[in-house]
Design an enzyme around this catalytic site. Sequence first.
Site, PDB file in Angstrom:
ATOM      1  N   LYS A 289       0.945  -1.204  -0.033  1.00 16.80           N
ATOM      2  CA  LYS A 289      -0.168  -0.138  -0.006  1.00 16.80           C
ATOM      3  C   LYS A 289       0.968   1.166  -0.045  1.00 16.80           C
ATOM      4  O   LYS A 289       1.708   1.439   0.952  1.00 16.80           O
ATOM      5  CB  LYS A 289      -1.078  -0.176   1.163  1.00 16.80           C
ATOM      6  CG  LYS A 289      -1.897   1.283   1.296  1.00 16.80           C
ATOM      7  CD  LYS A 289      -2.859   1.199   2.473  1.00 16.80           C
ATOM      8  CE  LYS A 289      -3.589   2.336   2.432  1.00 16.80           C
ATOM      9  NZ  LYS A 289      -4.634   2.264   3.490  1.00 16.80           N
TER      10      LYS A 289
ATOM     11  N   LYS B  24      -2.016  -1.580  -4.036  1.00 19.16           N
ATOM     12  CA  LYS B  24      -3.137  -0.289  -3.945  1.00 19.16           C
ATOM     13  C   LYS B  24      -2.095   0.989  -3.912  1.00 19.16           C
ATOM     14  O   LYS B  24      -1.270   1.059  -3.235  1.00 19.16           O
ATOM     15  CB  LYS B  24      -3.685  -0.358  -2.533  1.00 19.16           C
ATOM     16  CG  LYS B  24      -4.571   0.793  -2.401  1.00 19.16           C
ATOM     17  CD  LYS B  24      -5.143   0.953  -0.890  1.00 19.16           C
ATOM     18  CE  LYS B  24      -6.027   2.139  -0.585  1.00 19.16           C
ATOM     19  NZ  LYS B  24      -6.744   2.029   0.647  1.00 19.16           N
TER      20      LYS B  24
HETATM   21  C1  PBG Z   1      -7.218   3.830   5.376  1.00 20.84           C
HETATM   22  C2  PBG Z   1      -7.855   3.263   3.946  1.00 20.84           C
HETATM   23  C3  PBG Z   1      -7.720   4.244   3.028  1.00 20.84           C
HETATM   24  C4  PBG Z   1      -8.029   3.603   1.818  1.00 20.84           C
HETATM   25  C5  PBG Z   1      -8.590   2.590   1.906  1.00 20.84           C
HETATM   26  N1  PBG Z   1      -8.387   2.313   3.655  1.00 20.84           N
HETATM   27  C6  PBG Z   1      -7.049   5.772   2.933  1.00 20.84           C
HETATM   28  C7  PBG Z   1      -5.821   5.902   3.430  1.00 20.84           C
HETATM   29  O1  PBG Z   1      -4.895   5.031   3.534  1.00 20.84           O
HETATM   30  O2  PBG Z   1      -5.388   7.122   3.641  1.00 20.84           O
HETATM   31  C8  PBG Z   1      -8.186   4.329   0.554  1.00 20.84           C
HETATM   32  C9  PBG Z   1      -9.165   3.661  -0.570  1.00 20.84           C
HETATM   33  C10 PBG Z   1      -9.462   5.026  -1.440  1.00 20.84           C
HETATM   34  O3  PBG Z   1      -8.698   5.794  -2.019  1.00 20.84           O
HETATM   35  O4  PBG Z   1     -10.201   4.407  -2.585  1.00 20.84           O
HETATM   36  N2  PBG Z   1      -6.651   2.945   6.162  1.00 20.84           N
END
Ligand code: PBG
Length: 325
Positions: free
Chosen positions: A196, A249
């Site tokens: 991520k 991601k």
């Molecule tokens: C939070 C989380 C995020 C997303 C999914 N879970 C945001 C972040 O890490 O700030 C983002 C999903 C998206 O942008 O569609 N842990």
Amino acid sequence: MDIRHRPRRNRRTPALRNMISETHLGPEHFIYPLFLCEGNGQKIAIKSMPGQFRLSADNLLKEIAECQALGIQSFALFPAVNDSLKNSTADESFNPKGLLPTTVKMIKDKFPDTCIITDVALDPYSSDGHDGIVKNGQILNDETIEVLVKMAVTQAAAGADMVAPSDMMDGRVGEIRKALDQAGFTNTGILAYSAKYASSFYGPFRDALDSAPKFGDKKTYQMDPRNSREALLEAELDVQEGADMIMVKPALAYLDVIQLLKQNFSTPIAAYNVSGEYAMIKAAAQNGWLDGEKAMMESLMAIRRAGADVILTYFAKEAAQILRK
Ligand code: PBG
């Protein structure tokens, strides 16, 4: 001219093109992320994500029924938590009577065939807007895991099919697996957000949940977009610690990473087609700058072609409607 090989021959008709197509996309590949909120009859548009809403439980159930009719079985749930319930230790995140666990229970009672995936991270519950516990401006790793573990067990107890740690703390998958097993939830899976990245493409999501960090950024825990070997390390640790599926991601700017993990791991690979990727296509389409439907299908196909077995996407319902035709 002496041209022996003419690849265009195989592209001449739809029958030929369909016969040799390498990638298949169907509603069974989608996980639809849904935002839930308190109350009744609520359907609040998310400005930066046209077509997406914060839904109260009653409307969420209707949405799930419609999606199931289109062949979508899997849903990832994200709660929009009232500011009054947020604090620095994110205590609401493991309240069994909280918005998320009660909604999961309702969904699984009504639609036992769904696959319900719940997010494990502190940000929707944290007054600091970070995925972990903050002390003196630092995000604490092990103290955060203690909360994540309680959150995951609470979600499993509510009936979640898979818990999805999105926090990027070190060692959390192993601790969550151990806690789930000790609590008797050996059948609850872990979908690990393994690679991520610290991405600007999460902007609209943070609007949707009102969960933007109150200070700084997430670069001490989310990955550096310049790296891909680091993704191998993160994925390897998550798999060793017991992840059932691993995720990359965002998706579109990281197709190389999806392919890399696909080639190196035998667990299923998920890719998260995130909020900013959705918003870009919607905005361009609304301006008449590109064909939104075609761009959507092409992006989803590209994510599959790169090697994603499953795609978390806000396009799930729309794409399923097109695939049905
Ligand atoms: C939070 C989380 C995020 C997303 C999914 N879970 C945001 C972040 O890490 O700030 C983002 C999903 C998206 O942008 O569609 N842990």
